[in-house]
Design an enzyme around this catalytic site. Structure first.
Site, PDB file in Angstrom:
ATOM      1  N   HIS A 159     -15.418  12.849   3.673  1.00 48.53           N
ATOM      2  CA  HIS A 159     -15.063  12.274   2.375  1.00 48.53           C
ATOM      3  C   HIS A 159     -13.708  12.970   1.793  1.00 48.53           C
ATOM      4  O   HIS A 159     -13.432  13.011   0.703  1.00 48.53           O
ATOM      5  CB  HIS A 159     -16.069  12.796   1.318  1.00 48.53           C
ATOM      6  CG  HIS A 159     -17.453  12.836   2.103  1.00 48.53           C
ATOM      7  ND1 HIS A 159     -18.250  11.595   1.779  1.00 48.53           N
ATOM      8  CD2 HIS A 159     -18.220  13.504   2.881  1.00 48.53           C
ATOM      9  CE1 HIS A 159     -19.637  11.850   2.611  1.00 48.53           C
ATOM     10  NE2 HIS A 159     -19.371  12.705   2.964  1.00 48.53           N
ATOM     11  N   SER A 280      15.364   5.493   0.548  1.00 45.02           N
ATOM     12  CA  SER A 280      14.938   4.788  -0.866  1.00 45.02           C
ATOM     13  C   SER A 280      16.283   4.328  -1.192  1.00 45.02           C
ATOM     14  O   SER A 280      17.128   4.926  -1.108  1.00 45.02           O
ATOM     15  CB  SER A 280      14.246   5.655  -1.878  1.00 45.02           C
ATOM     16  OG  SER A 280      14.534   5.205  -3.038  1.00 45.02           O
ATOM     17  N   LYS A 286      14.325  10.771  -0.666  1.00 43.02           N
ATOM     18  CA  LYS A 286      13.157  10.203  -0.337  1.00 43.02           C
ATOM     19  C   LYS A 286      13.584   9.949   1.299  1.00 43.02           C
ATOM     20  O   LYS A 286      14.429   9.610   1.988  1.00 43.02           O
ATOM     21  CB  LYS A 286      12.835   8.811  -0.737  1.00 43.02           C
ATOM     22  CG  LYS A 286      12.394   8.841  -2.274  1.00 43.02           C
ATOM     23  CD  LYS A 286      10.988   9.346  -2.238  1.00 43.02           C
ATOM     24  CE  LYS A 286       9.832   8.258  -1.913  1.00 43.02           C
ATOM     25  NZ  LYS A 286       8.605   8.335  -2.127  1.00 43.02           N
ATOM     26  N   GLU A 293       3.192   2.622   7.579  1.00 39.36           N
ATOM     27  CA  GLU A 293       2.821   1.768   6.458  1.00 39.36           C
ATOM     28  C   GLU A 293       2.778   0.470   6.924  1.00 39.36           C
ATOM     29  O   GLU A 293       1.791  -0.511   6.586  1.00 39.36           O
ATOM     30  CB  GLU A 293       3.473   1.877   5.086  1.00 39.36           C
ATOM     31  CG  GLU A 293       3.268   3.214   4.374  1.00 39.36           C
ATOM     32  CD  GLU A 293       4.438   3.642   3.396  1.00 39.36           C
ATOM     33  OE1 GLU A 293       4.025   4.447   2.486  1.00 39.36           O
ATOM     34  OE2 GLU A 293       5.491   2.949   3.522  1.00 39.36           O
TER      35      GLU A 293
END
Ligand code: ARG
Length: 462
Positions: A159, A280, A286, A293
């Site tokens: 969980h 970025s 970043k 992804e």
């Protein structure tokens, strides 16, 4: 290669409208099947000659011309266009333009309906071998990691809440199990699709004296299809493959999801190498896990491919229908996507550092050893339900007093049950907690090393 007259034009009074040609044509994507189409045609022509259906000299001419066409296509010397309709017609036209009359004999006892299934089966059995090799490379990578991280303890989650400590190696091998099942599924799919469809012709077979077993032998098929109608209607093997590919993608995607989360500053469990991340355009600080992804995103694409083939098939009347031409783009997309993702994922994981200290720190506290305290009480003779309740009370006490199980005194433990003795802290030391799960499938170092040995044996066999 534009030729006005189509091989099927005999009964037509008017030429095909140009937009119809464009709409019905599949040559822009099925041309990637050209080598399989030619391989199948060479086998077919050889069998036809051996059976006396065409002359030996004609077969020789056909085979030679096909071999030349193969090299010319590979060199980019042959340009295809929409009027070629599909790869079968494009090659046949080229053949006839090179050798004339004899070329027109190749399509004897054959239809594009059995021909296309042959091409796709040949294509897919080769591609599956390549995909299996990539899965195996990834397995080897996971085994390496499992060996090098054998001492790293991390929090295991359920969980998304800290649950129990486990070895990072055990985590890697969990994916090892998933990819091992993928390997079985892909092999299974490869074996089932490995049958010769040629001979089914359009749907009913042929009245000519063909020898299907001979063609199968030339093309290295261990078996031949058993029903001509099924042969041209069946695309189960494509659906099966895309399903197997979808599961591979899903496994990669779940792995990626963890890596994305773990590379956040909040977790800090991993650092993916600069070479496998991107920046970025606005935020200078970043470093984003874009590869992970994208793999997660591309999983959706392959699911889409699966949904496409399933939907194409669901309402089709027997036998061949042109809808089936729509099977190829999803298939090719699934093949290309799963190959790309497997290859780049294996590289990315190779260039990822796992932060053992951070993982260890995170594995501590948060009551990740509460089950072990309960099992300690079971060892003292308490029923598990009773033990569970006692430990639940201890946890509530800790929460209220901002304490952890690791730093409670024996006295505090004894307040809840007087049978606690001073070995309780030893029992819940992370290393002991992990190593006490030594049964098959457990996270103890000994059990994990045993599984690593088994993996090493099976992955070297492929
Ligand atoms: N391009 C077709 C396909 O991919 C080949 C079979 C065409 N057969 C036909 N009868 N039109 O399915």
């Amino acid at each position: 290669m534009a030729i006005e007259k189509k091989p099927w034009s005999g009964r037509f009074q008017k030429p095909t409208a140009p937009n119809v040609e464009k709409f019905t044509s599949s040559i822009h994507y099925d041309q990637r099947l050209y080598s399989y189409d030619i391989e199948g045609s060479i086998a077919h022509a050889t069998m036809l000659a051996e059976q006396g259906i065409i002359a030996k000299a004609e077969a020789q001419k056909i085979v030679l011309a096909l071999k030349n066409i193969l090299t010319d296509i590979a060199k980019g010397k042959i340009k295809f266009n929409a009027s070629d309709e599909d790869i079968h017609m494009a090659i046949e036209r080229e053949l006839i333009s090179r050798i004339g009359e004899a070329g027109g004999k190749l399509h004897t006892a054959r239809s594009r309906n059995d021909q296309i299934v042959l091409d796709v089966r040949l294509f897919l059995r080769t591609e599956i071998k390549g995909i299996l090799a990539l899965v195996n490379d990834l397995q080897i990578q996971l085994i390496k990691l499992a060996k090098s991280e054998i001492k790293t303890i991390m929090p295991g989650y359920t969980h998304m809440q800290k649950a129990q400590p486990v070895l990072l190696s055990h985590y890697f091998l969990a994916f090892g199990e998933m990819f091992a099942r993928d390997t079985q599924r892909l092999n299974d799919c490869k074996n089932r699709l490995n049958i010769l469809p040629l001979g089914a012709a359009a749907l009913a077979g042929t009245s000519l004296p063909i020898d299907r077993k001979r063609t199968a032998k030339i093309l290295n098929f261990p078996a031949i299809s058993k029903n001509s109608m099924d042969t041209v209607a069946d695309r189960d093997f494509i659906a099966e493959f895309i399903f197997a590919a979808s599961l591979v993608m899903m496994h990669l995607s779940r792995f990626c999801e963890d890596l994305i989360l773990w590379s956040s500053d909040e977790f800090g469990f991993v650092e993916i190498s600069d070479a496998y991340t991107t920046g970025s355009s606005i935020m200078p600080q970043k470093k984003n896990p874009d590869i992970a992804e994208l793999i997660r995103g591309k999983t959706a694409r392959v699911y889409g491919d699966l949904f496409a083939i399933m939907t194409i098939l669901k309402g089709l009347p027997m036998t061949y229908n042109r809808d089936l031409q729509e099977d190829k783009e999803p298939l090719f997309d699934a093949v290309d996507t799963v190959k790309d993702c497997l290859a780049i994922f294996a590289e990315m994981i190779k260039h990822t550092k796992f932060n053992a200290a951070k993982m260890y720190l995170a594995a501590q506290g948060g009551f990740s050893t509460a089950t072990d305290v309960a099992e300690y009480l079971v060892e003292k003779g308490l029923p598990f339900r009773r033990a569970h309740e006692i430990v639940g009370n201890i946890v509530a006490y800790c929460l209220k007093n901002k304490k952890e199980l690791e730093n409670l005194t024996l006295k505090e433990y004894q307040k809840f049950y007087d049978g606690f003795t001073d070995d309780i802290q030893k029992k819940i030391k992370l290393e002991n907690v992990v190593n006490s799960r030594k049964h098959t499938g457990g996270t103890a170092k000994a059990a994990v090393l045993e599984r690593i040995r088994e993996f090493e044996k099976s992955s070297s066999k492929i």
